[in-house]
Design an enzyme around this catalytic site. Structure first.
Site, short mmCIF file in Angstrom:
data_model
loop_
_atom_site.label_atom_id
_atom_site.label_comp_id
_atom_site.label_asym_id
_atom_site.label_seq_id
_atom_site.Cartn_x
_atom_site.Cartn_y
_atom_site.Cartn_z
N GLU A 184 0.83 -1.21 0.00
CA GLU A 184 0.00 0.00 0.00
C GLU A 184 0.86 1.26 0.00
OE1 GLU A 184 -3.48 0.48 2.38
OE2 GLU A 184 -4.06 -1.63 2.23
N ASP A 189 1.23 -8.64 2.80
CA ASP A 189 -0.08 -8.65 3.45
C ASP A 189 -0.91 -9.65 2.65
OD1 ASP A 189 -2.62 -8.30 4.35
OD2 ASP A 189 -2.73 -6.14 3.97
N ASN A 217 -3.71 -11.04 3.62
CA ASN A 217 -5.13 -10.98 3.96
C ASN A 217 -5.69 -12.36 4.28
OD1 ASN A 217 -6.23 -8.26 3.99
ND2 ASN A 217 -5.61 -8.14 1.83
#
Length: 583
Positions: free
Chosen positions: A321, A468, A470
């Protein structure tokens, strides 16, 4: 004892002394002439104003000298007209000054083209004034200070240098002598007349509480070895403000106060929360309503992120991100100052992506093998079998193809041992809570791509896979990675309902990987969710875990309700571990 002098005296004495030794009484004439570019630039001060002339490289020198003479005459004529008008006297045409270019005492012929005539060390003579020509001298093409300055947090200027090396450049930092003068004055004249106190001579300055309320000034000189360029002066747009006090990462920095020694490497994986998501109405009112609005601002969060990352003294940093602008304007300048080079992969149709940084004194980048997972699935033959199985359910295939999820793959080489390589992978899988089936397919593509890359360009190299994901510890993705297979009975195949169910046995093309940081209660802590989503995976037969840096305590995480907060810049927590890389 620090001397308190007017700005003009503080920035320039050393420079003027050195210049006077080199030039005597001559002014500088800076020439930028780059092979392959059609024009060159000549910059010098004439008749009290700065001149910037752009001329064709293949133009005869005589035309430039004539233009300089005409410009000088025009300026003199205008000045005389003004004076005579005041005295009501008739004007006279000024005589053209004699303009010459000298090399080693001899006059350069007017027919010589500019690219050959304007040599380093030549002398431009305009009437009685002489200029020493400096060709392609080191110069800052970009020089900016951050907008937000906090006490206790590093100020990292954005600097780009041409014809020089940032490692050679000189830096002088100053603060206003009297706090809050900036609120009462404005304009360049006020800055020049102000008294400043020298506070540092490094590329990065960390303000103290004593600096609160003061602006900063940076005087920097571009250099290439002993060759010096012109001094550049920057003044901060705002004064230094008080920092937030103790942050969640301060205790962690006690474990990472210095770099690890070879053959170990320190690895960081961190979702830093993209600004394009942090500033949405959903984030402000639903996801993070407990976070103070000013603490959600990018400039504020970047101060915390830069200090946090710098304090880990890592060798490999994988970030998710990352806004494109943040990578270019904030992270790259800051981490470069702390010894790290980086590469960026933006998501298709997005303004954020993945960034991988590596310590340039230990590692060098050999090659990159980034892919968009959906594109690879449908176009690369190595994924043909998986594509065939996914195609059995058009709804799932369509959802998969629409995702812009990216895998960043970097092959790095150990500078201490030639031929010793490591494959560093970085990803951020599909976010939806009911997207377990999509994440399984994404991970299947990622694992096959990684095994293919390693076989082709880095056989025998260890894999460090950060991101990440998730995915919780009980997810199909974790089973695929840590057990090298996931059965068709796994519930994630039907995570989004029967219409998108696509059960299959999915084997990994890599042996089982180990979660280097072990089982964690959470790596993401927001008001409505707490869970472990981030991992650093390694091949245990090729790397061993030496140290896992403890996460912040639950009390630290919840001091301001949840994350992000005034003391923590993201909704995720960085994973940090030291790995022994077997020689």
């Amino acid at each position: 004892m620090l001397k308190k002098l007017p700005a003009a005296l503080l920035c320039f004495p050393r420079r003027l002394l050195s210049v006077s030794r080199l030039l005597g009484s001559m002014e500088p004439a800076v020439v930028r002439c780059v092979a392959g570019e059609p024009r060159l630039t000549i910059s010098f001060s004439m008749a009290g104003s700065q001149k910037h002339m752009q001329r064709e490289q293949d133009e005869p020198l005589g035309k430039v000298l004539s233009r300089i003479a005409c410009n000088l005459a025009k300026g003199q004529s205008q000045a005389k007209k003004t004076k005579r008008k005041e005295r009501q006297q008739p004007s006279e045409s000024p005589e053209l000054a004699v303009v010459k270019l000298l090399v080693d005492g001899g006059e350069v012929e007017d027919t010589v083209v500019n690219s050959e005539a304007w040599r380093d060390g030549a002398v431009l003579r305009v009437g009685d004034v002489e200029y020493l020509v400096s060709r392609n001298s080191p110069a800052f093409t970009t020089a900016e200070l951050p907008v937000s300055l906090l006490a206790g947090f590093p100020v990292c200027p954005k600097l780009e240098v041409e014809f020089g090396d940032l490692q050679d450049c000189e830096f002088l930092w100053f603060k206003e002598q009297v706090p809050n003068i900036s609120a009462q004055t404005s304009g360049d004249a006020a800055v020049e007349d102000m008294a400043w106190t020298e506070v540092g001579r490094a590329r990065v300055y960390v303000p103290t509480n004593r600096d609160i309320g003061c602006r900063l000034k940076l005087c920097c000189t571009a250099k290439d070895g002993r060759r010096r360029g012109q001094l550049k002066e920057l003044v901060s747009a705002s004064a230094i403000e008080a920092g937030p006090g103790v942050c969640t990462f301060d205790t962690r920095h006690a474990y990472t106060a210095k770099q690890v020694d070879w053959p170990s490497v320190r690895v960081v994986s961190y979702n830093i929360l993209a600004d394009i998501y942090a500033q949405t109405e959903l984030s402000k009112t639903v996801l993070y309503p407990y976070c103070a609005p000013y603490a959600m601002q990018l400039d504020y969060r970047q101060n915390l992120i830069k200090k946090e990352l710098a304090g880990y003294h890592a060798d490999i940093v994988c970030l998710q991100e990352v806004d494109k602008g943040v990578f270019l304007d904030s992270l790259t300048p800051a981490l470069d100052a702390f010894g790290l080079d980086g590469v960026f992969r933006v998501k298709e149709k997005q303004h954020e992506g993945l960034a991988t940084f590596y310590r340039r004194t230990k590692l060098k980048l050999l090659s990159r093998h980034d892919i968009m997972l959906s594109e690879a699935l449908t176009s690369d033959p190595i994924h043909g079998e998986l594509l065939e199985k996914v195609s059995a359910n058009n709804s799932l295939k369509d959802k998969m193809v629409k995702r812009s999820t990216t895998l960043q793959v970097s092959i790095l080489e150990d500078l201490s041992q030639a031929g010793r390589k490591v494959c560093v992978a970085n990803t951020h899988l599909y976010w939806h809570p009911q997207g377990g089936n999509v994440r399984l397919v994404q991970m299947g593509v990622a694992m096959r791509h990684l095994s293919h890359v390693m076989e082709e360009v880095a056989p025998g190299a260890p894999l460090v896979f950060c991101g990440d994901f998730n995915s919780s510890p009980t997810s199909g993705v974790l089973q695929l990675v840590t057990e090298a297979t996931v059965p068709q009975q796994h519930e994630d195949w039907s995570s989004s309902g029967p219409e998108e169910s696509c059960p299959m046995e999915l084997p990994s093309t890599l042996p089982p990987l180990l979660s280097a940081c072990g089982p964690l209660a959470y790596t993401n802590y927001v008001g409505g969710f707490q869970g472990c989503l981030d991992y650093i995976f390694i091949q245990p037969e090729r790397m061993q875990v030496e140290q896992v840096i403890p996460l912040p305590s639950h009390e630290e995480v919840t001091t301001h309700t949840a994350l992000p907060s005034v003391a923590h810049p993201s909704d995720h927590i960085a994973l940090v571990c030291d790995l022994r890389w077997n020689p």
